[in-house]
Design an enzyme around this catalytic site. Structure first.
Site, PDB file in Angstrom:
ATOM      1  N   CYS A 179       0.318   0.384  72.354  1.00  0.00           N
ATOM      2  CA  CYS A 179      -0.304   1.311  72.991  1.00  0.00           C
ATOM      3  C   CYS A 179      -1.693   1.735  72.181  1.00  0.00           C
ATOM      4  O   CYS A 179      -2.513   2.114  73.028  1.00  0.00           O
ATOM      5  CB  CYS A 179       0.615   2.857  72.976  1.00  0.00           C
ATOM      6  SG  CYS A 179       1.247   3.257  71.498  1.00  0.00           S
ATOM      7  N   CYS A 231       8.443   2.163  66.488  1.00  0.00           N
ATOM      8  CA  CYS A 231       8.306   3.190  67.252  1.00  0.00           C
ATOM      9  C   CYS A 231       9.676   3.912  67.586  1.00  0.00           C
ATOM     10  O   CYS A 231       9.726   4.870  67.545  1.00  0.00           O
ATOM     11  CB  CYS A 231       7.222   3.147  68.239  1.00  0.00           C
ATOM     12  SG  CYS A 231       6.968   4.774  68.987  1.00  0.00           S
TER      13      CYS A 231
END
Length: 380
Positions: A217, A120
């Site tokens: 997440c 990410c």
């Protein structure tokens, strides 16, 4: 010759007043990035807050400990309103799914133990978001990561955070030299997370007591298997649990429920010796178990290397460094033997257990704080 007042560098490293220095702050909605934005705004910088919506907004509204969705977007927006700077939310769901989530699923199904937070940072935050910051004519981009950027003889260097308990260098090894030239990490020098929360209270931020995010997440409660089953239906096909000597010891409900080094929850009780998962044979849907000593290794093949040293990786036949093969472990002495500019064999001076494909191997200066880069462990 000393700089006069007009030429003095501001805290972001530019020879101009803060009011003429635009800083894009990557805001996740948590206390760290909120403090960075508030601090820079108070210092008079031209702050622009940007939050990425990375996955389903509605599904994440009630999830605690997440980032970049739902309530966290609301929290980031509220901080911007309180401190008086503009804030934008960018929909990156498709980019995030293509660049991070899909690879996570495929890697996990292949028997690896992926680290999507690194991807990410590498493929979304420090690539697309960084380009967005440049499109906004920002002089630099600041984040709430706990890591330090220091100027060396040959330009900016990446160093571990002052607080070793908060250091995030393992997750940022793929930051390139060009990206490092543009990035800033205002929290890296702080002695503790308490210091960050004290700043948040001083600025009157509503997120001052907000808990830290703990899980990936898009993986609620750390349940990787349930996420993989949703992303890849049929991934939890049953198979055999097999001892390294060939004995079939039992059955399982899907390879995706197991990780290298796992001991608990194997469902093969009654044996005289403790057994651990030593290999995942995805093609034949087999979980291979064996004694603990089989988890130890000294040779770690690494590829996709991002090298941050002053000299090219291939300029020496070997490099004596320290490395981390897990984020929770301290750096250990090792030797890097380059094969190419992006591939090497790493020899651990003392064998380590649970070295798993899909994890990162991060290089550190021995006896110092500098990060020299790192790569991906690609076979067991």
């Amino acid at each position: 010759m000393p700089l006069d007042r007009a030429e003095a560098l501001n805290s972001m490293g530019f020879a101009k007043p803060p009011s003429e220095t635009r800083v894009v702050v990557a805001m996740s909605g948590g206390v760290d990035s909120s403090v960075v934005a508030a601090q820079l705004a108070e210092e008079g910088y031209d702050v622009v807050g940007v939050t990425l919506q990375l996955y389903d907004h509605g599904a994440a509204l009630a999830k605690k400990g997440a980032c970049c969705a739902g309530l966290d977007i609301h929290d980031a927006r509220r901080v911007a309103e309180e401190m008086g700077f503009p804030h934008y939310v960018l929909d990156y769901e498709n980019i995030f799914r293509d660049a991070v989530i899909d690879e996570f699923a495929d890697s996990y199904l292949a028997g690896a133990t992926p680290v999507p937070c690194i991807r990410c940072n590498e493929r979304v935050k420090f690539k697309d978001l960084l380009q967005t910051a440049k499109d906004l004519d920002a002089d630099c981009m600041a984040t709430g990561h706990y890591i330090q950027r220091m100027m060396g003889e040959k330009g900016p260097e990446l160093h571990q955070a002052a607080d070793s308990n908060r250091d995030q260098s393992y997750f940022l090894f793929s930051t390139t030299k060009d990206q490092l030239d543009y990035l800033r990490f205002p929290l890296g020098h702080l002695p503790s997370k308490n210091a960050t929360r004290e700043l948040a209270s001083r600025y009157g931020l509503a997120v001052a007591d907000k808990p830290d995010s703990q899980d990936i997440c898009f993986v609620p409660n750390g349940n990787y298997a349930s996420v993989i089953e949703k992303l890849r239906p049929g991934a939890a096909d049953p198979g055999e649990i097999v001892h390294v000597d060939g004995r079939v010891l039992g059955t399982h409900d899907g390879v995706i429920h197991y990780t290298i080094g796992q001991r608990r929850g194997l469902g093969i009780g009654g044996l005289s010796e403790p057994l651990f998962v030593v290999k995942l044979d995805v093609e034949n849907r087999r979980v291979i178990v064996g004694p603990k000593e089989m988890l130890s290794t000294r040779t770690v093949p690494v590829r996709e290397i991002n090298w941050l040293g002053d000299q090219p990786l291939m300029s020496q036949p070997e490099w004596h460094v320290s490395v981390k093969v897990r984020s929770t472990r301290p750096p250990r002495d090792a030797i890097i033997r380059p094969i190419s500019a992006t591939e090497a064999e790493v020899e651990l001076i003392v064998a380590e257990e649970g070295v798993s494909p899909g994890q990162a191997c991060v290089f550190y200066e021995t006896g110092g704080s500098r990060i020299l880069g790192g790569g991906w462990i690609w076979r067991g």
